[in-house]
Design an enzyme around this catalytic site. Sequence first.
Site, short mmCIF file in Angstrom:
data_model
loop_
_atom_site.label_atom_id
_atom_site.label_comp_id
_atom_site.label_asym_id
_atom_site.label_seq_id
_atom_site.Cartn_x
_atom_site.Cartn_y
_atom_site.Cartn_z
N HIS A 1 -13.20 9.41 -7.24
CA HIS A 1 -12.23 9.51 -8.33
C HIS A 1 -11.14 10.54 -8.07
CE1 HIS A 1 -15.21 6.99 -10.30
NE2 HIS A 1 -14.21 6.61 -11.09
N GLU B 1 -13.07 -0.71 2.95
CA GLU B 1 -12.04 -0.52 1.94
C GLU B 1 -12.03 -1.68 0.94
OE1 GLU B 1 -8.12 1.22 3.18
OE2 GLU B 1 -7.43 -0.78 2.63
N CYS C 1 0.81 -1.23 0.00
CA CYS C 1 0.00 0.00 0.00
C CYS C 1 0.84 1.27 0.00
CB CYS C 1 -0.97 0.00 1.18
SG CYS C 1 -2.24 -1.27 1.01
#
Length: 150
Positions: free
Chosen positions: A75, A136, A25
């Site tokens: 986005h 998530e 990550c």
Amino acid sequence: MSKIRITKQFTFETGHALYGYDGKCRNVHGHSYKLGVTVIGEPITDLEHVKLGMVIDFGDLKKIVKSEIVDQFDHATVFNKNTPHLELAKELKSRGHHVILVDYQPTSENMVIDFAAKISRHLPEHIKLHSLKLQETETSFAEWYASDNN
């Protein structure tokens, strides 16, 4: 009168990177987030009120969350403003990408704390934010509860 909790769910796509993290990550990647927003209050009992029987109109809750969270984060790519990702953020912005710089590591845990503050500021006085659940992935989520944060 009884206190009632109501929940509205939202979805949005957001990219992020965890600077200094020791796993995958640390790379820029994205998630299809699911956000559950639960508020608590008493249903309106005024027979003349157009929202009779509602704690809050789901549409009114949607306007708040959409404006404060979904429209901002959907986005977008989120970076900690205090990391070397600033160069990447500047490059993405210069190419027309939507980038959000925050003053925290953009983990689900920190995002849900940020979201709680943003949503709470806009709720009517008689309605309280009860909890948030930010999912998530299908198997990973962070939860925020007002009762844990008094």
